[in-house]
Write a protein that holds these residues in place. Structure first.
Motif, PDB file in Angstrom:
ATOM      1  N   ILE A 105       1.022  -1.195  -0.101  1.00  0.00           N
ATOM      2  CA  ILE A 105      -0.042   0.018  -0.021  1.00  0.00           C
ATOM      3  C   ILE A 105       0.804   1.242   0.091  1.00  0.00           C
ATOM      4  CG2 ILE A 105      -0.066   0.004   2.647  1.00  0.00           C
ATOM      5  CD1 ILE A 105      -3.042   1.089   2.451  1.00  0.00           C
ATOM      6  N   LYS A 106       0.239   2.173  -0.913  1.00  0.00           N
ATOM      7  CA  LYS A 106       1.088   3.449  -0.781  1.00  0.00           C
ATOM      8  C   LYS A 106       0.359   4.333   0.292  1.00  0.00           C
ATOM      9  CE  LYS A 106       3.728   6.646  -1.470  1.00  0.00           C
ATOM     10  NZ  LYS A 106       3.611   6.984   0.028  1.00  0.00           N
ATOM     11  N   SER A 107       0.908   4.647   1.508  1.00  0.00           N
ATOM     12  CA  SER A 107       0.148   5.450   2.438  1.00  0.00           C
ATOM     13  C   SER A 107       0.506   6.798   2.821  1.00  0.00           C
ATOM     14  CB  SER A 107       0.160   4.479   3.801  1.00  0.00           C
ATOM     15  OG  SER A 107      -0.090   5.615   4.808  1.00  0.00           O
ATOM     16  N   GLU A 108      -0.138   7.692   3.234  1.00  0.00           N
ATOM     17  CA  GLU A 108       0.356   9.027   3.546  1.00  0.00           C
ATOM     18  C   GLU A 108       1.527   8.855   4.764  1.00  0.00           C
ATOM     19  OE1 GLU A 108      -2.651  11.828   4.621  1.00  0.00           O
ATOM     20  OE2 GLU A 108      -3.301  11.753   2.449  1.00  0.00           O
ATOM     21  N   CYS A 109       1.477   7.726   5.371  1.00  0.00           N
ATOM     22  CA  CYS A 109       2.365   7.728   6.659  1.00  0.00           C
ATOM     23  C   CYS A 109       3.789   7.323   6.091  1.00  0.00           C
ATOM     24  CB  CYS A 109       2.061   6.776   7.576  1.00  0.00           C
ATOM     25  SG  CYS A 109       1.958   5.072   7.223  1.00  0.00           S
ATOM     26  N   HIS A 110       3.998   7.226   5.007  1.00  0.00           N
ATOM     27  CA  HIS A 110       5.439   6.935   4.636  1.00  0.00           C
ATOM     28  C   HIS A 110       5.537   7.193   2.993  1.00  0.00           C
ATOM     29  CE1 HIS A 110       9.649   5.362   5.329  1.00  0.00           C
ATOM     30  NE2 HIS A 110       9.425   4.516   4.267  1.00  0.00           N
ATOM     31  N   PHE A 111       7.043   7.661   2.749  1.00  0.00           N
ATOM     32  CA  PHE A 111       7.039   8.023   1.308  1.00  0.00           C
ATOM     33  C   PHE A 111       7.270   6.867   0.210  1.00  0.00           C
ATOM     34  CE2 PHE A 111      11.471   7.950   2.314  1.00  0.00           C
ATOM     35  CZ  PHE A 111      11.371   8.590   3.469  1.00  0.00           C
ATOM     36  N   HIS A 112       7.701   5.677   0.904  1.00  0.00           N
ATOM     37  CA  HIS A 112       7.760   4.326   0.064  1.00  0.00           C
ATOM     38  C   HIS A 112       6.378   3.548   0.229  1.00  0.00           C
ATOM     39  CE1 HIS A 112      12.287   4.974   0.819  1.00  0.00           C
ATOM     40  NE2 HIS A 112      11.883   5.334  -0.495  1.00  0.00           N
TER      41      HIS A 112
ATOM     42  N   GLU B 182      13.786  -0.911   3.031  1.00  0.00           N
ATOM     43  CA  GLU B 182      14.587   0.051   2.624  1.00  0.00           C
ATOM     44  C   GLU B 182      15.049   0.919   4.088  1.00  0.00           C
ATOM     45  OE1 GLU B 182      13.850   1.857  -0.929  1.00  0.00           O
ATOM     46  OE2 GLU B 182      15.418   3.317  -0.862  1.00  0.00           O
ATOM     47  N   CYS B 183      14.024   1.594   4.632  1.00  0.00           N
ATOM     48  CA  CYS B 183      14.081   2.534   5.819  1.00  0.00           C
ATOM     49  C   CYS B 183      13.775   1.795   7.257  1.00  0.00           C
ATOM     50  CB  CYS B 183      12.980   3.668   5.362  1.00  0.00           C
ATOM     51  SG  CYS B 183      12.668   4.177   3.892  1.00  0.00           S
ATOM     52  N   ASP B 184      13.505   0.561   7.049  1.00  0.00           N
ATOM     53  CA  ASP B 184      13.301  -0.381   8.415  1.00  0.00           C
ATOM     54  C   ASP B 184      12.044   0.597   9.103  1.00  0.00           C
ATOM     55  OD1 ASP B 184      13.589  -2.254  10.070  1.00  0.00           O
ATOM     56  OD2 ASP B 184      14.737  -1.196  11.578  1.00  0.00           O
ATOM     57  N   PHE B 185      11.098   0.766   8.301  1.00  0.00           N
ATOM     58  CA  PHE B 185       9.919   1.650   8.912  1.00  0.00           C
ATOM     59  C   PHE B 185       9.002   0.609   9.203  1.00  0.00           C
ATOM     60  CE2 PHE B 185       5.733   3.092   7.866  1.00  0.00           C
ATOM     61  CZ  PHE B 185       5.664   4.269   8.439  1.00  0.00           C
ATOM     62  N   ALA B 186       8.244   0.565  10.293  1.00  0.00           N
ATOM     63  CA  ALA B 186       7.270  -0.303  10.736  1.00  0.00           C
ATOM     64  C   ALA B 186       6.002   0.462  11.234  1.00  0.00           C
ATOM     65  CB  ALA B 186       7.693  -1.545  11.765  1.00  0.00           C
ATOM     66  N   ALA B 187       4.906   0.044  10.799  1.00  0.00           N
ATOM     67  CA  ALA B 187       3.736   0.871  11.437  1.00  0.00           C
ATOM     68  C   ALA B 187       2.557  -0.006  11.600  1.00  0.00           C
ATOM     69  CB  ALA B 187       3.344   1.943  10.487  1.00  0.00           C
TER      70      ALA B 187
ATOM     71  N   ILE C 111      -1.182  -1.717  11.552  1.00  0.00           N
ATOM     72  CA  ILE C 111      -1.833  -1.969  10.291  1.00  0.00           C
ATOM     73  C   ILE C 111      -3.090  -0.703  10.077  1.00  0.00           C
ATOM     74  CG2 ILE C 111      -3.817  -3.355   9.045  1.00  0.00           C
ATOM     75  CD1 ILE C 111      -1.035  -4.324   9.039  1.00  0.00           C
ATOM     76  N   SER C 112      -3.568  -0.211  11.571  1.00  0.00           N
ATOM     77  CA  SER C 112      -4.623   0.748  11.506  1.00  0.00           C
ATOM     78  C   SER C 112      -4.046   2.215  10.936  1.00  0.00           C
ATOM     79  CB  SER C 112      -5.120   0.847  12.914  1.00  0.00           C
ATOM     80  OG  SER C 112      -4.262   0.884  13.750  1.00  0.00           O
ATOM     81  N   CYS C 113      -2.749   2.361  11.422  1.00  0.00           N
ATOM     82  CA  CYS C 113      -2.301   3.663  11.175  1.00  0.00           C
ATOM     83  C   CYS C 113      -2.086   3.872   9.530  1.00  0.00           C
ATOM     84  CB  CYS C 113      -1.023   3.674  11.953  1.00  0.00           C
ATOM     85  SG  CYS C 113      -1.167   4.243  13.562  1.00  0.00           S
ATOM     86  N   THR C 114      -1.639   2.737   9.160  1.00  0.00           N
ATOM     87  CA  THR C 114      -1.361   2.731   7.361  1.00  0.00           C
ATOM     88  C   THR C 114      -2.340   2.778   6.715  1.00  0.00           C
ATOM     89  OG1 THR C 114       0.597   1.253   8.174  1.00  0.00           O
ATOM     90  CG2 THR C 114       0.222   1.798   5.754  1.00  0.00           C
ATOM     91  N   VAL C 115      -3.628   2.030   7.090  1.00  0.00           N
ATOM     92  CA  VAL C 115      -4.557   1.849   6.006  1.00  0.00           C
ATOM     93  C   VAL C 115      -5.891   3.116   6.291  1.00  0.00           C
ATOM     94  CG1 VAL C 115      -4.337  -0.509   5.738  1.00  0.00           C
ATOM     95  CG2 VAL C 115      -6.076   0.282   7.527  1.00  0.00           C
TER      96      VAL C 115
END
Ligand SMILES: [Zn+2]
Ligand SMILES: [Zn+2]
Ligand SMILES: [Zn+2]
Ligand SMILES: [Zn+2]
Ligand SMILES: [Zn+2]
Ligand SMILES: [Zn+2]
Ligand SMILES: [Zn+2]
Ligand SMILES: [Zn+2]
Length: 326
Positions: free
Chosen positions: A187-194, A230-235, A237-241
């Motif tokens: 998913i392309k979410s507002e919470c991350h640029f990748h 790439e960024c070791d970014f983990a969020a 599920i609720s925050c991302t969708v």
């Protein structure tokens, strides 16, 4: 400003409590009373008075403005679509169907369905919901220090968001991430640029505590996340969708309808098959019964003939009483 309110026999005056910054839950009355004095409780919800309120000072009677503003007659509420709810005052007789807390003060109820809403849940309601085979789920935040049972993973509590069924005495709830919704793989979410990818669990090895990189709240490393390697970014599920949730729910509801129609048909076919099986069995047994009755008739005749041929006087007393079925 004074108002008449149905819950009290005297007029109530409008006032306000300002919460004191950096001083935790205590608040200070603007009217210049002692800072140490605990704020009074609201008659409508039993919570401390904050913000605007109505009061009858001579009776020490207080009401939050939102509690006072609740409609005093019938209420149509999205958590109980079939019926209007009636306002009542009650103390610990029932738990709120939505948040499960004991009801203290004003509440709305539908007695025939045993549906109860406390004033807090009645005045603000979640708009994120989905319907699934007779269940109606609303998104809600888990109350601090309360646990709930997730009917999907069978685990208790934890996550801050959950889906809660509002059908009376159903009590079904799911962790947000456990709800059977079509969460996208990528998913392309507002919470991350990748673009981020759904992974079942993720432990950041070089951190002791695990945090969601979107909301910065703690997260359980055993639960699914959206992840960018790439960024070791983990969020969460609720925050991302968050932004695409309405379309995810819509898609799920549409599929649920189709599934329901299909299972209805399949179930109907199964029942029809059982009916025809039962009819066949009924016919078979009826034929069997006829044969047995005919055989019984023949046997009775044989018996009568035999008795009359050997001793006519025994025949007199016995023909009327052949061996019984028992
Ligand atoms: Zn209140
Ligand atoms: Zn009074
Ligand atoms: Zn509630
Ligand atoms: Zn009802
Ligand atoms: Zn339900
Ligand atoms: Zn769960
Ligand atoms: Zn988060
Ligand atoms: Zn990234």
């Amino acid at each position: 400003m004074e108002i008449e309110h149905w819950s009290h026999q005297h007029p109530l005056a409008l006032g306000s409590y300002a919460a004191v910054e950096d001083d935790g839950p205590t608040s200070r009355p603007e009217s210049g009373k002692s800072d140490q004095e605990a704020p009074p409780k609201c008659y409508g919800c039993d919570q401390s008075i904050t913000g605007q309120f109505y009061a009858c000072e001579s009776c020490n009677f207080h009401l939050h403005k939102p509690c006072a503003d609740l409609p005093s007659d019938q209420l149509r509420h999205p958590y109980h679509p079939p019926h209007a709810l009636t306002l009542r005052v009650a103390w610990r007789q029932h738990n709120c169907t939505f948040c499960h807390s004991p009801i203290l003060g004003f509440n709305y109820c539908c007695d025939s369905c045993k549906f109860y809403l406390d004033s807090r849940c009645a005045s603000v309601h979640s708009t994120i919901k989905y319907e699934d085979r007779g269940h109606l789920y609303f998104l809600r935040e888990n109350e601090p220090n309360t646990i709930f049972h997730c009917n999907m993973c069978n685990d208790y509590g934890g996550d801050t968001h959950l889906f809660q069924c509002v059908v009376p005495s159903c009590f079904k709830s799911f962790h947000f991430h456990c709800a059977p919704l079509p969460f996208p793989k990528v998913i392309k979410s507002e919470c991350h640029f990748h673009p981020v990818t759904y992974v079942k669990s993720y432990l950041q090895h070089w951190h002791d505590d695990q945090y969601c990189d979107a909301c910065e709240n703690p997260r359980n490393p055993k639960l699914p996340v959206y992840y960018c390697a790439e960024c070791d970014f983990a969020a969460h599920i609720s925050c991302t969708v968050k932004e695409v949730l309405p379309s995810i729910l819509e898609e799920y509801e549409k599929d649920a309808k189709v599934r329901e129609d299909l299972t209805k048909d399949a179930r109907l076919q199964r029942i029809d098959r059982r009916i025809s099986d039962a009819r066949y069995e009924e016919k078979r047994l009826a034929a069997e019964l006829e044969k047995i009755a005919a055989r019984l008739e023949v046997l009775r005749e044989n018996r009568a003939e035999y008795i009359s041929s050997t001793s006519p006087e025994l025949a007199e007393s016995s023909t009327s009483a052949p061996p019984s079925a028992q």
